[in-house]
Structure formats: C-alpha cells, structure tokens
Design an enzyme around this catalytic site. Sequence first.
Site, PDB file in Angstrom:
ATOM      1  N   LYS A  84    -116.503  55.886   2.858  1.00  0.00           N
ATOM      2  CA  LYS A  84    -116.004  55.219   1.779  1.00  0.00           C
ATOM      3  C   LYS A  84    -114.656  54.594   2.227  1.00  0.00           C
ATOM      4  O   LYS A  84    -113.913  55.301   3.037  1.00  0.00           O
ATOM      5  CB  LYS A  84    -115.854  56.066   0.269  1.00  0.00           C
ATOM      6  CG  LYS A  84    -115.475  54.999  -0.439  1.00  0.00           C
ATOM      7  CD  LYS A  84    -116.647  54.093  -1.108  1.00  0.00           C
ATOM      8  CE  LYS A  84    -116.172  52.951  -1.900  1.00  0.00           C
ATOM      9  NZ  LYS A  84    -115.798  51.822  -1.020  1.00  0.00           N
ATOM     10  N   GLY A 131    -111.330  52.059   1.807  1.00  0.00           N
ATOM     11  CA  GLY A 131    -110.631  51.775   0.804  1.00  0.00           C
ATOM     12  C   GLY A 131    -109.448  50.708   1.412  1.00  0.00           C
ATOM     13  O   GLY A 131    -109.179  50.786   2.415  1.00  0.00           O
ATOM     14  N   SER A 172    -109.902  52.569  -3.155  1.00  0.00           N
ATOM     15  CA  SER A 172    -111.225  52.869  -3.510  1.00  0.00           C
ATOM     16  C   SER A 172    -111.861  54.033  -2.836  1.00  0.00           C
ATOM     17  O   SER A 172    -113.155  54.452  -3.170  1.00  0.00           O
ATOM     18  CB  SER A 172    -112.061  51.472  -3.076  1.00  0.00           C
ATOM     19  OG  SER A 172    -112.088  50.437  -3.812  1.00  0.00           O
TER      20      SER A 172
END
Length: 259
Positions: free
Chosen positions: A202, A204, A65
């Site tokens: 971010k 992931g 991600s």
Amino acid sequence: MIKKIKLILLIQIICSSYLFATDLQLENIFKNKNIDGTIVIESLNTKKIYIYNDKRAQTLLSPASTFKIPHTLIALNEGVIKADSVILWDKTDKGMTPWNKDQTLQSAFKVSCVWCYKEFASKIGLDKYKNYLKELDYGNKTVGLDVSDFWLDGSLKITTFEQVKFLKRLYKNDLPFKIEHINTLKQIMIEEKNENYTLRAKSGWSTRFESESGWYVGFIETKDDVWFFATNLITHGQKDLVLRKEITMEALKIKGIIN
C-alpha cells in the site's frame, strides 16, 4: 566486576553501531534518485534486516493512506462494509477522477479513495478507533478530534520500524480480526504476482505538513522467505511519488531478494 560491565556495554554499543551502520547499497539508490528518506527490509525466516537512515526510520510520521491496511480490517469487523459491497458515489466531484465513481472495497483501497474511508470512519466513531489502535498497538495510538481525518491530519503517527512490525503481525494472522477479513485484505493488497514472488503493498502520501512524505509498505513472498518492507521518502510534489515503489523494488533486487 566493573570491568566486565564496561566490556558488556562496549560490545552492545559496537553491535548497535554495526546494526545501524550505513548500508551503502541502499544509500546509493537514494542518492541516484536524488531523494532522501528511509527504508527498512526484514526477513521472516532469517530475521535479517537491511536499513537505510535509521534515524528517520524511528521518526513518527503520519501514515496517510497506509492506514487503509488496518482501517480495512476495522471497517470489515464493524460491518460498515463487506468484501463484495458497492460504495455509492454521490455524483459530486471528489477531487480525483478515479474517486468520481461507485467503488468496491478493492477499488477504494487501490485508488486510496479518501471519501470512502471517511464514510467508514463516520459510521465507526472515535471511541472505537481508540480501542482498536490500542489493541493493535498501532503507532502512537492517537485519534485526535476529527474521526474522518485523524490518519491524515497528524494526530495518528507511526514509525517506519512500526510499519514493519505491524505488517509482520498481519502476515502471521496475529491480529484480533476474523481470518476471512484478514484474507480479504491480503487479497486486495496484491500488486504483483508471478512465478517468483507475490507482492502485497500500500502506498501513501502525506502533504499537509512542512515536509511532505511518501510511503510504500508491504511484504513480498518469495519461494523460500517472506520479506517485510517500509519505505518513506521526503517528497517534493507529485513527481516523486513514482519513486516510492521504484526505490523499494530496486532495494529488493540489489539485496538479492528478487531478480
């Protein structure tokens, strides 16, 4: 002349060894958390760099991600989504409670809404992604055969060092996208903001392979510098996911980047 060349080579080897010498402070963070992985932290202004486990930092891994960072820019540029769009949920179970509702671009990014970005991908197409990845010089620039899955299925891979390199380009607005789209992305990447720093990041999680891995990548703006970071952990189930950010923040503190 030969002696001079040998001396230069020796100096280069020594410098290289020093650069990638084990950072005991960072190593202890990983040991105390009983997990293995890598972290790279780099300053914008001083170019100072802190590294733990440079071998893994040079290993190509699925971005999972974290690819939503460039993916968001691509989707905005292609017009398949706008900053204020609503992404309608089709009322079928998507596998995670936060995904089972209508989404905005910001919420889709925050909760890593896979079905949302798969919808974007199906509208954009493989050929365009090939061009974007080449233009962005992102990882191994490979999309594979499934347009809705290439950032998850192991086709697309990127190293921890390359994550940092891309993040620096994002911060500097050195990417082939409209500044309004870059600003939209930077806004939805904000995780923490206070009088001392602004954290954009971010996470992931890659689970389809023999070795799971968890990412936490981004940059933190302090009063006098910007620090880019990429953390990758060898995870063993969902219980380890909290460590992605924990380890990153501890590393930033132990290096005096934040209090």
